[in-house]
Motif scaffolding. Structure first.
Motif, PDB file in Angstrom:
ATOM      1  N   ALA A  20      23.647 111.331   0.480  1.00  0.00           N
ATOM      2  CA  ALA A  20      23.717 112.488  -0.853  1.00  0.00           C
ATOM      3  C   ALA A  20      23.512 111.767  -2.280  1.00  0.00           C
ATOM      4  O   ALA A  20      22.961 112.625  -2.816  1.00  0.00           O
ATOM      5  CB  ALA A  20      24.921 113.378  -0.770  1.00  0.00           C
ATOM      6  N   ARG A  21      24.190 110.649  -2.388  1.00  0.00           N
ATOM      7  CA  ARG A  21      24.485 110.154  -3.655  1.00  0.00           C
ATOM      8  C   ARG A  21      22.826 109.402  -3.958  1.00  0.00           C
ATOM      9  O   ARG A  21      22.339 109.642  -5.086  1.00  0.00           O
ATOM     10  CB  ARG A  21      25.352 108.865  -3.798  1.00  0.00           C
ATOM     11  CG  ARG A  21      26.931 109.454  -3.889  1.00  0.00           C
ATOM     12  CD  ARG A  21      27.793 108.220  -3.787  1.00  0.00           C
ATOM     13  NE  ARG A  21      27.289 106.957  -4.319  1.00  0.00           N
ATOM     14  CZ  ARG A  21      27.910 106.525  -5.458  1.00  0.00           C
ATOM     15  NH1 ARG A  21      28.866 107.375  -6.312  1.00  0.00           N
ATOM     16  NH2 ARG A  21      27.498 105.385  -6.038  1.00  0.00           N
ATOM     17  N   LEU A  22      22.303 108.776  -2.901  1.00  0.00           N
ATOM     18  CA  LEU A  22      21.075 108.352  -3.132  1.00  0.00           C
ATOM     19  C   LEU A  22      19.816 109.491  -3.345  1.00  0.00           C
ATOM     20  O   LEU A  22      19.156 109.327  -4.124  1.00  0.00           O
ATOM     21  CB  LEU A  22      20.784 107.534  -1.847  1.00  0.00           C
ATOM     22  CG  LEU A  22      19.441 106.772  -1.914  1.00  0.00           C
ATOM     23  CD1 LEU A  22      19.087 105.867  -3.043  1.00  0.00           C
ATOM     24  CD2 LEU A  22      19.164 105.865  -0.594  1.00  0.00           C
ATOM     25  N   VAL A  23      20.021 110.444  -2.533  1.00  0.00           N
ATOM     26  CA  VAL A  23      19.178 111.457  -3.047  1.00  0.00           C
ATOM     27  C   VAL A  23      19.477 112.125  -4.183  1.00  0.00           C
ATOM     28  O   VAL A  23      18.326 112.514  -5.041  1.00  0.00           O
ATOM     29  CB  VAL A  23      19.276 112.784  -1.730  1.00  0.00           C
ATOM     30  CG1 VAL A  23      18.563 114.018  -2.154  1.00  0.00           C
ATOM     31  CG2 VAL A  23      18.945 112.004  -0.539  1.00  0.00           C
ATOM     32  N   VAL A  24      20.256 112.576  -4.793  1.00  0.00           N
ATOM     33  CA  VAL A  24      20.520 113.106  -5.998  1.00  0.00           C
ATOM     34  C   VAL A  24      20.277 112.154  -7.153  1.00  0.00           C
ATOM     35  O   VAL A  24      19.657 112.552  -8.123  1.00  0.00           O
ATOM     36  CB  VAL A  24      21.863 113.635  -6.251  1.00  0.00           C
ATOM     37  CG1 VAL A  24      22.994 112.760  -6.607  1.00  0.00           C
ATOM     38  CG2 VAL A  24      21.906 114.734  -7.289  1.00  0.00           C
ATOM     39  N   CYS A  37      27.998 123.508  -9.396  1.00  0.00           N
ATOM     40  CA  CYS A  37      26.866 122.992 -10.371  1.00  0.00           C
ATOM     41  C   CYS A  37      27.505 122.441 -11.671  1.00  0.00           C
ATOM     42  O   CYS A  37      28.667 122.639 -12.143  1.00  0.00           O
ATOM     43  CB  CYS A  37      26.435 124.400 -10.825  1.00  0.00           C
ATOM     44  SG  CYS A  37      25.702 125.231  -9.572  1.00  0.00           S
ATOM     45  N   ARG A  38      26.571 121.464 -12.059  1.00  0.00           N
ATOM     46  CA  ARG A  38      26.879 120.817 -13.480  1.00  0.00           C
ATOM     47  C   ARG A  38      25.626 120.347 -14.229  1.00  0.00           C
ATOM     48  O   ARG A  38      24.684 119.904 -13.525  1.00  0.00           O
ATOM     49  CB  ARG A  38      27.802 119.528 -13.071  1.00  0.00           C
ATOM     50  CG  ARG A  38      28.174 118.865 -14.400  1.00  0.00           C
ATOM     51  CD  ARG A  38      29.154 117.880 -13.962  1.00  0.00           C
ATOM     52  NE  ARG A  38      29.084 116.724 -15.139  1.00  0.00           N
ATOM     53  CZ  ARG A  38      29.473 115.605 -15.424  1.00  0.00           C
ATOM     54  NH1 ARG A  38      29.954 114.740 -14.137  1.00  0.00           N
ATOM     55  NH2 ARG A  38      29.448 114.860 -16.505  1.00  0.00           N
ATOM     56  N   ASN A  39      25.747 120.685 -15.426  1.00  0.00           N
ATOM     57  CA  ASN A  39      24.385 120.363 -16.282  1.00  0.00           C
ATOM     58  C   ASN A  39      24.796 118.736 -16.821  1.00  0.00           C
ATOM     59  O   ASN A  39      26.059 118.377 -17.087  1.00  0.00           O
ATOM     60  CB  ASN A  39      24.349 121.207 -17.380  1.00  0.00           C
ATOM     61  CG  ASN A  39      23.862 122.870 -17.058  1.00  0.00           C
ATOM     62  OD1 ASN A  39      22.849 122.432 -16.520  1.00  0.00           O
ATOM     63  ND2 ASN A  39      24.745 123.508 -17.342  1.00  0.00           N
ATOM     64  N   PHE A  40      23.735 118.175 -17.032  1.00  0.00           N
ATOM     65  CA  PHE A  40      23.668 116.788 -17.619  1.00  0.00           C
ATOM     66  C   PHE A  40      22.853 116.634 -18.504  1.00  0.00           C
ATOM     67  O   PHE A  40      21.655 117.234 -18.477  1.00  0.00           O
ATOM     68  CB  PHE A  40      23.520 115.611 -16.395  1.00  0.00           C
ATOM     69  CG  PHE A  40      24.425 115.747 -15.228  1.00  0.00           C
ATOM     70  CD1 PHE A  40      25.404 114.943 -15.168  1.00  0.00           C
ATOM     71  CD2 PHE A  40      24.329 116.570 -14.300  1.00  0.00           C
ATOM     72  CE1 PHE A  40      26.567 114.938 -14.265  1.00  0.00           C
ATOM     73  CE2 PHE A  40      25.167 116.781 -13.089  1.00  0.00           C
ATOM     74  CZ  PHE A  40      26.171 115.589 -13.254  1.00  0.00           C
ATOM     75  N   PRO A  41      22.952 115.973 -19.686  1.00  0.00           N
ATOM     76  CA  PRO A  41      22.181 115.567 -20.581  1.00  0.00           C
ATOM     77  C   PRO A  41      21.047 114.565 -19.842  1.00  0.00           C
ATOM     78  O   PRO A  41      21.236 113.833 -18.998  1.00  0.00           O
ATOM     79  CB  PRO A  41      22.706 114.532 -21.697  1.00  0.00           C
ATOM     80  CG  PRO A  41      24.230 114.935 -21.431  1.00  0.00           C
ATOM     81  CD  PRO A  41      24.510 115.449 -20.159  1.00  0.00           C
ATOM     82  N   ASP A  82      21.852 107.247 -18.033  1.00  0.00           N
ATOM     83  CA  ASP A  82      23.126 107.120 -17.861  1.00  0.00           C
ATOM     84  C   ASP A  82      23.791 108.369 -17.046  1.00  0.00           C
ATOM     85  O   ASP A  82      24.932 108.023 -16.303  1.00  0.00           O
ATOM     86  CB  ASP A  82      23.846 106.537 -19.163  1.00  0.00           C
ATOM     87  CG  ASP A  82      24.099 107.622 -20.190  1.00  0.00           C
ATOM     88  OD1 ASP A  82      23.068 108.365 -20.227  1.00  0.00           O
ATOM     89  OD2 ASP A  82      25.166 107.943 -20.752  1.00  0.00           O
ATOM     90  N   GLN A  83      23.126 109.397 -17.235  1.00  0.00           N
ATOM     91  CA  GLN A  83      23.802 110.464 -16.607  1.00  0.00           C
ATOM     92  C   GLN A  83      23.045 110.555 -15.201  1.00  0.00           C
ATOM     93  O   GLN A  83      23.676 111.221 -14.379  1.00  0.00           O
ATOM     94  CB  GLN A  83      23.078 111.792 -17.253  1.00  0.00           C
ATOM     95  CG  GLN A  83      23.803 111.711 -18.669  1.00  0.00           C
ATOM     96  CD  GLN A  83      25.224 111.936 -18.562  1.00  0.00           C
ATOM     97  OE1 GLN A  83      25.883 112.830 -17.925  1.00  0.00           O
ATOM     98  NE2 GLN A  83      25.911 110.799 -19.383  1.00  0.00           N
ATOM     99  N   ILE A  84      22.527 109.835 -14.722  1.00  0.00           N
ATOM    100  CA  ILE A  84      22.044 109.599 -13.233  1.00  0.00           C
ATOM    101  C   ILE A  84      23.280 109.037 -12.472  1.00  0.00           C
ATOM    102  O   ILE A  84      23.513 109.584 -11.337  1.00  0.00           O
ATOM    103  CB  ILE A  84      20.843 108.582 -13.081  1.00  0.00           C
ATOM    104  CG1 ILE A  84      19.367 108.991 -13.536  1.00  0.00           C
ATOM    105  CG2 ILE A  84      20.461 108.354 -11.553  1.00  0.00           C
ATOM    106  CD1 ILE A  84      18.375 108.286 -13.654  1.00  0.00           C
ATOM    107  N   ARG A  85      24.036 107.975 -12.973  1.00  0.00           N
ATOM    108  CA  ARG A  85      25.152 107.608 -12.434  1.00  0.00           C
ATOM    109  C   ARG A  85      26.185 108.713 -12.503  1.00  0.00           C
ATOM    110  O   ARG A  85      26.932 108.927 -11.261  1.00  0.00           O
ATOM    111  CB  ARG A  85      25.744 106.156 -13.361  1.00  0.00           C
ATOM    112  CG  ARG A  85      26.949 105.864 -12.480  1.00  0.00           C
ATOM    113  CD  ARG A  85      27.383 104.548 -13.358  1.00  0.00           C
ATOM    114  NE  ARG A  85      28.655 104.170 -12.931  1.00  0.00           N
ATOM    115  CZ  ARG A  85      29.877 103.952 -13.350  1.00  0.00           C
ATOM    116  NH1 ARG A  85      29.931 104.662 -14.605  1.00  0.00           N
ATOM    117  NH2 ARG A  85      30.591 103.326 -12.859  1.00  0.00           N
ATOM    118  N   ALA A  86      26.448 109.477 -13.469  1.00  0.00           N
ATOM    119  CA  ALA A  86      27.326 110.446 -13.354  1.00  0.00           C
ATOM    120  C   ALA A  86      26.829 111.627 -12.530  1.00  0.00           C
ATOM    121  O   ALA A  86      27.900 112.216 -11.771  1.00  0.00           O
ATOM    122  CB  ALA A  86      27.303 111.164 -15.210  1.00  0.00           C
ATOM    123  N   ALA A  87      25.689 111.784 -12.216  1.00  0.00           N
ATOM    124  CA  ALA A  87      25.093 112.767 -11.317  1.00  0.00           C
ATOM    125  C   ALA A  87      25.526 112.328  -9.885  1.00  0.00           C
ATOM    126  O   ALA A  87      26.096 112.975  -8.901  1.00  0.00           O
ATOM    127  CB  ALA A  87      23.697 113.138 -11.132  1.00  0.00           C
TER     128      ALA A  87
END
Length: 142
Positions: free
Chosen positions: A45-49, A15-19, A23-28
């Motif tokens: 999975a990258r596309l879905v997230v 699990c990880r929290n993102f602001p 720009d955090q979509i790329r980080a996710a």
């Protein structure tokens, strides 16, 4: 193979929290890719997230100043569960009809196409949108 998935008999959870910023979509996406490594379903999975995180930022309080969203990745031997917890909003995610060149409303159709199943839990104070992706067997001889 990623260290997270090198013990196929175990269930792994990250699990990880993102602001709640774009720009955090790329980080996710990078977070999910780091978990799955070179697994065959990494791109899916990258596309879905990416779609789930985008929806959280665009349609919930997660996208407001100071907002956050949380990505959870849960993998067993044959199934990956991706989920994004947002800070809630006035509408519930649902499939809708996209018209013409309008790009709005296409993300959940894409998720429905790429996954076995998806759903929503929660209410206007916070929702989790989840998706199931079958995992291909990996390892010696596959």
């Amino acid at each position: 193979m990623s260290p997270a998935l090198n013990s196929p008999a175990e269930i792994h959870r990250w699990c990880r929290n993102f602001p709640g910023t774009h720009d955090q979509i790329r980080a996710a996406r990078q977070f999910v890719a780091g978990y799955l490594g070179d697994h065959p379903e990494t791109d899916t999975a990258r596309l879905v997230v990416s779609e789930l995180a985008t929806n959280a930022i665009r349609h919930t309080r997660s996208g407001l100043p100071g907002g956050r969203f949380c990505v959870t990745v849960l993998a067993g031997t044959s199934l990956l569960i991706l989920s994004v917890l947002d800070e809630g909003g006035p509408t519930t995610p649902r499939l809708c009809q996209a018209h013409g060149e309008d790009q709005n409303g296409r993300g959940l159709h894409l998720i429905e196409t790429l996954t076995t199943r998806w759903g929503v839990h929660g209410d206007q104070t916070g929702r989790t949108v989840w998706a199931l992706i079958p995992l291909s067997p990996v390892g010696p001889g596959t």
